[in-house]
Design a protein around this motif. Sequence first.
Motif, PDB file in Angstrom:
ATOM      1  N   PRO A  63       0.818  -1.235   0.000  1.00 59.88           N
ATOM      2  CA  PRO A  63       0.000   0.000   0.000  1.00 59.88           C
ATOM      3  C   PRO A  63       0.840   1.267   0.000  1.00 59.88           C
ATOM      4  N   GLU A  64       2.089   1.142   0.358  1.00 56.51           N
ATOM      5  CA  GLU A  64       2.944   2.335   0.387  1.00 56.51           C
ATOM      6  C   GLU A  64       3.008   3.026  -0.973  1.00 56.51           C
ATOM      7  N   PHE A  65       2.975   2.252  -2.047  1.00 59.01           N
ATOM      8  CA  PHE A  65       3.117   2.873  -3.369  1.00 59.01           C
ATOM      9  C   PHE A  65       1.886   2.730  -4.255  1.00 59.01           C
ATOM     10  N   ILE A  66       0.890   1.964  -3.816  1.00 59.84           N
ATOM     11  CA  ILE A  66      -0.296   1.765  -4.661  1.00 59.84           C
ATOM     12  C   ILE A  66      -1.230   2.959  -4.536  1.00 59.84           C
ATOM     13  N   ALA A  67      -1.499   3.607  -5.666  1.00 61.28           N
ATOM     14  CA  ALA A  67      -2.435   4.726  -5.681  1.00 61.28           C
ATOM     15  C   ALA A  67      -3.864   4.241  -5.852  1.00 61.28           C
ATOM     16  N   GLU A  68      -4.053   3.222  -6.728  1.00 62.15           N
ATOM     17  CA  GLU A  68      -5.409   2.733  -6.999  1.00 62.15           C
ATOM     18  C   GLU A  68      -5.322   1.359  -7.665  1.00 62.15           C
ATOM     19  N   PRO A  69      -6.094   0.375  -7.188  1.00 62.30           N
ATOM     20  CA  PRO A  69      -6.157  -0.908  -7.913  1.00 62.30           C
ATOM     21  C   PRO A  69      -7.012  -0.771  -9.158  1.00 62.30           C
ATOM     22  N   VAL A  70      -6.709  -1.563 -10.176  1.00 62.33           N
ATOM     23  CA  VAL A  70      -7.517  -1.547 -11.401  1.00 62.33           C
ATOM     24  C   VAL A  70      -7.941  -2.972 -11.738  1.00 62.33           C
ATOM     25  N   PHE A  71      -9.099  -3.081 -12.414  1.00 65.89           N
ATOM     26  CA  PHE A  71      -9.710  -4.386 -12.656  1.00 65.89           C
ATOM     27  C   PHE A  71      -9.974  -4.652 -14.134  1.00 65.89           C
ATOM     28  N   GLY A  72      -9.520  -3.785 -15.003  1.00 64.30           N
ATOM     29  CA  GLY A  72      -9.741  -4.047 -16.412  1.00 64.30           C
ATOM     30  C   GLY A  72      -9.547  -2.797 -17.245  1.00 64.30           C
ATOM     31  N   PHE A  73     -10.180  -2.814 -18.418  1.00 61.53           N
ATOM     32  CA  PHE A  73      -9.907  -1.785 -19.423  1.00 61.53           C
ATOM     33  C   PHE A  73     -11.210  -1.335 -20.082  1.00 61.53           C
ATOM     34  N   LEU A  74     -11.222  -0.089 -20.476  1.00 60.69           N
ATOM     35  CA  LEU A  74     -12.329   0.463 -21.249  1.00 60.69           C
ATOM     36  C   LEU A  74     -11.703   1.225 -22.410  1.00 60.69           C
ATOM     37  N   THR A  75     -11.858   0.658 -23.597  1.00 62.97           N
ATOM     38  CA  THR A  75     -11.205   1.225 -24.776  1.00 62.97           C
ATOM     39  C   THR A  75     -12.249   1.910 -25.651  1.00 62.97           C
ATOM     40  N   TYR A  76     -11.951   3.131 -26.088  1.00 60.66           N
ATOM     41  CA  TYR A  76     -12.873   3.893 -26.923  1.00 60.66           C
ATOM     42  C   TYR A  76     -12.319   4.009 -28.343  1.00 60.66           C
ATOM     43  N   SER A  77     -13.225   3.912 -29.310  1.00 59.47           N
ATOM     44  CA  SER A  77     -12.848   4.147 -30.700  1.00 59.47           C
ATOM     45  C   SER A  77     -12.770   5.648 -30.964  1.00 59.47           C
ATOM     46  N   ASN A  78     -12.381   5.992 -32.160  1.00 63.04           N
ATOM     47  CA  ASN A  78     -12.289   7.397 -32.564  1.00 63.04           C
ATOM     48  C   ASN A  78     -13.611   8.138 -32.364  1.00 63.04           C
ATOM     49  N   SER A  79     -14.728   7.430 -32.564  1.00 65.44           N
ATOM     50  CA  SER A  79     -16.044   8.064 -32.426  1.00 65.44           C
ATOM     51  C   SER A  79     -16.602   7.983 -31.015  1.00 65.44           C
ATOM     52  N   GLY A  80     -15.865   7.321 -30.120  1.00 61.94           N
ATOM     53  CA  GLY A  80     -16.331   7.211 -28.746  1.00 61.94           C
ATOM     54  C   GLY A  80     -17.028   5.902 -28.433  1.00 61.94           C
ATOM     55  N   GLU A  81     -17.039   4.973 -29.402  1.00 61.63           N
ATOM     56  CA  GLU A  81     -17.642   3.667 -29.143  1.00 61.63           C
ATOM     57  C   GLU A  81     -16.803   2.924 -28.102  1.00 61.63           C
ATOM     58  N   PRO A  82     -17.427   2.469 -26.993  1.00 61.72           N
ATOM     59  CA  PRO A  82     -16.641   1.823 -25.941  1.00 61.72           C
ATOM     60  C   PRO A  82     -16.544   0.307 -26.123  1.00 61.72           C
ATOM     61  N   SER A  83     -15.437  -0.247 -25.670  1.00 59.22           N
ATOM     62  CA  SER A  83     -15.263  -1.694 -25.577  1.00 59.22           C
ATOM     63  C   SER A  83     -14.780  -1.970 -24.152  1.00 59.22           C
ATOM     64  N   ARG A  84     -15.660  -2.558 -23.325  1.00 54.68           N
ATOM     65  CA  ARG A  84     -15.368  -2.723 -21.904  1.00 54.68           C
ATOM     66  C   ARG A  84     -14.858  -4.135 -21.629  1.00 54.68           C
ATOM     67  N   LEU A  85     -13.804  -4.220 -20.861  1.00 50.37           N
ATOM     68  CA  LEU A  85     -13.272  -5.505 -20.419  1.00 50.37           C
ATOM     69  C   LEU A  85     -12.999  -5.389 -18.921  1.00 50.37           C
ATOM     70  N   ASP A  86     -14.001  -5.736 -18.135  1.00 46.94           N
ATOM     71  CA  ASP A  86     -13.902  -5.643 -16.684  1.00 46.94           C
ATOM     72  C   ASP A  86     -13.757  -7.061 -16.138  1.00 46.94           C
ATOM     73  N   TYR A  87     -12.598  -7.363 -15.620  1.00 42.53           N
ATOM     74  CA  TYR A  87     -12.334  -8.732 -15.171  1.00 42.53           C
ATOM     75  C   TYR A  87     -13.178  -9.128 -13.968  1.00 42.53           C
ATOM     76  N   ARG A  88     -13.814  -8.170 -13.305  1.00 47.15           N
ATOM     77  CA  ARG A  88     -14.747  -8.515 -12.236  1.00 47.15           C
ATOM     78  C   ARG A  88     -15.931  -9.285 -12.797  1.00 47.15           C
ATOM     79  N   ALA A  89     -16.232  -9.054 -14.090  1.00 48.80           N
ATOM     80  CA  ALA A  89     -17.321  -9.787 -14.735  1.00 48.80           C
ATOM     81  C   ALA A  89     -16.958 -11.251 -14.959  1.00 48.80           C
ATOM     82  N   PHE A  90     -15.660 -11.578 -14.914  1.00 48.32           N
ATOM     83  CA  PHE A  90     -15.208 -12.964 -15.067  1.00 48.32           C
ATOM     84  C   PHE A  90     -15.002 -13.626 -13.702  1.00 48.32           C
ATOM     85  N   GLY A  91     -15.424 -12.935 -12.646  1.00 53.43           N
ATOM     86  CA  GLY A  91     -15.310 -13.496 -11.309  1.00 53.43           C
ATOM     87  C   GLY A  91     -14.030 -13.152 -10.583  1.00 53.43           C
TER      88      GLY A  91
END
Length: 381
Positions: A63-91
Amino acid sequence: MACDYDVLVVGGGPAGALAARTAAQGGLRVLLVDKKSELGTPVQCSGALSAGALDDCDVPADPEFIAEPVFGFLTYSNSGEPSRLDYRAFGRREPLGYVVDRKRFDRYLTRLAAAAGAEVWLKARVVGLARAAGAITAQIERFTDRCAVSARVVVGADGIMSQVGVMAGLRVAAPLGDIASCLQYVVENVETCGLLEIVTGHAHAPGGYAWVFPKGHGMAEVGLGVARDRTDRDARWWLERLMSDSFMAPRFRHARIAEVQGGGVPLSAALKQMVADNVILIGDAARHVNPITGGGIHMAMRDGRLVGAFLTEHLAVTSDCSRQALRSCQARWQAQLGRTHAELYRLRRDIFRSPDPAQQDRALFETLGHYFHPDSKYRKV
């Protein structure tokens, strides 16, 4: 020739700290020097890395150096179309990775190196290297004093403009088109969702991508990297455009900038020669940065571990630290990390080779959208 140290490591970032720690754990006499008075400054990256990166390098997730845990990725296309990959959804309940505070992280890693037995000098700059009788002597300015330190090998972990590499006669300059100019703001009043958000598209970050990363304590990192040969605007212009005139602008309506960070990132092929007589380059100095994501921490740490272990074995059986003898270190890097790095560089080159910006946008969106997917060969879990 009797040397003051077996290994002199120049640069106290993740690559240098892991090299110093591993070599010291192997029983070598190690000196780690860094020109800065405070490690990790100035901050030049977002500080995102996977949990696997820490596991790979035997660094506890503290915890001394961790600012924030992350659980996946949200990628946007040029037009703003999102592609969500949240590993919490995989358990998955454990964090996939972290955004770390680089100042605390670098200090933590260096403390591990010191605990392993490495001596650490801050505000110490190498201003000259000279090789004689099979060893190498560094002229070091430390505060207002100058001294000479001899070692069997100098490890250059001193970043993209490696002066160790220059002094050793290595060709460290990267092509202009392979350098990303990066800038990020640490901001308040921007909501995040435990995911690393990535924005692709020529309209937002030509030759690169933009990001929104959670920073903890109600903070976020908003930044981007642009290829310098693809725009006549600087990174600041593109970042402010993203925040004020893009599909993401409503999120930044109440943002307050708390800190400005930036720097250059090499997205190029690795150096053809990372070794010279009594010298080995690692991390950004050797251009060992992921050419697709621009992430360099994991590879830097693995570089440090690899070189520290190599030197422990090598120096136990021979005093030959000539360029020819050290080539086996480069061969080891090539076998463990080099092939994947080369493949990622070819992938990036193919994406941006297309003369059609729209095709580039689609290819980058699809590549980054799938890069971290569970069935990707580059996945982090």
